[in-house]
Enzyme design. Structure first.
Site, PDB file in Angstrom:
ATOM      1  N   CYS A  34      11.432-125.376 -19.481  1.00 10.14           N
ATOM      2  CA  CYS A  34      10.818-124.079 -19.209  1.00 10.14           C
ATOM      3  C   CYS A  34       9.688-124.279 -18.216  1.00 10.14           C
ATOM      4  O   CYS A  34       8.607-124.718 -18.566  1.00 10.14           O
ATOM      5  CB  CYS A  34      10.281-123.466 -20.499  1.00 10.14           C
TER       6      CYS A  34
ATOM      7  N   GLU B 184      15.407-119.672 -17.306  1.00 10.13           N
ATOM      8  CA  GLU B 184      16.191-120.896 -17.151  1.00 10.13           C
ATOM      9  C   GLU B 184      17.188-120.681 -16.016  1.00 10.13           C
ATOM     10  O   GLU B 184      17.643-119.555 -15.779  1.00 10.13           O
ATOM     11  CB  GLU B 184      16.930-121.241 -18.451  1.00 10.13           C
TER      12      GLU B 184
END
Length: 244
Positions: A2, A113
């Site tokens: 992340c 993502e």
């Protein structure tokens, strides 16, 4: 991992959600493209320095994303230390003390993502709670002293692709008195099936200078990889989820 997330909640809403003691002194603007080194909100619990006998107080603190160990000579090291692996976080010198005593929560709308590849580029997805609630990502903070800050200022924050801290576990995760690594790891779990939703978003999120609500809005996935049925599968398709 992340490397970007969205955080647009008002501090008043975060105070209520996380049951913290008062509003932060610094109010941050909503951000739909949070990147390392930027200032973000973190929920922390600390014993007031001038009242050592008092129970820890929960507060909402503006901090910088990027861990600076207390022994670091230069705070710029934080630019490189934005991720830690869950399986080694309790042993590595840079993270060991923070994992034992200085844990925090990072409020987020969701995180980004990049998945698959279309025309040589990966498609960004926004992964967020299906019910629109706040995502509480597990994080660490560290103390680094310089001449421009107070001695007890929690200067920087460290965060990685989230394992989640559920609401009923907030207190246990934040409690600085808890320091057993195995007990702490058990507080962190991948999202339950259906807990998160993933949808494709504009590649405008690739540029940190772009920062407005359209970055988290779904787009038609024409020519892009189809989103997995569950957001946890979307994360697994990129890489195994890890803490921080």
């Amino acid at each position: 991992m992340c490397g970007r997330y969205a955080a647009s909640r008002r501090p008043e809403d975060l105070v209520e959600e996380f049951e913290v003691d008062g509003l932060p002194e610094q109010v941050l603007e909503p951000s739909y493209n949070v990147a390392p080194t930027q200032t973000v909100y973190a929920v922390v619990e600390r014993t007031p320095k001038d009242e050592p006998e008092r129970a820890p107080v929960r507060s909402l603190q503006p901090v910088k994303w990027g861990l600076v160990p207390s022994w670091a000579k230069d705070p710029s090291i934080g630019n490189r230390m934005i991720n830690a692996r869950m399986e080694t976080v309790a042993e590595k010198p840079a993270y060991k003390k923070a994992f034992a005593k200085r844990r925090c929560l990072l409020p987020a709308d969701g995180y980004f993502e990049w998945y698959g590849e279309t025309k040589g580029k990966k498609q960004p997805f926004f992964i967020h709670p299906s019910d629109g609630s706040v995502l509480a990502m597990a994080g660490l903070y560290e103390l680094w002293r310089d001449k421009t800050k107070a001695d007890d200022d929690p200067g920087r924050i460290h965060d990685r692709m989230p394992l989640l801290v559920e609401r009923q576990r907030y207190h246990a995760w934040l409690d600085p008195a808890k320091d057993d690594p195995d007990e702490l790891r058990r507080l962190l779990v991948p999202a339950a099936p259906g807990r998160l939703t993933a949808w494709p978003v504009s590649t405008d999120v690739n540029n940190v200078r772009n920062n407005d609500p359209h970055l988290v809005e779904p787009i038609a996935a024409e020519g892009a990889p189809e989103a997995p049925a569950d957001a946890a599968d979307a994360a697994d398709a990129v890489e195994q989820p890890e803490l921080f």
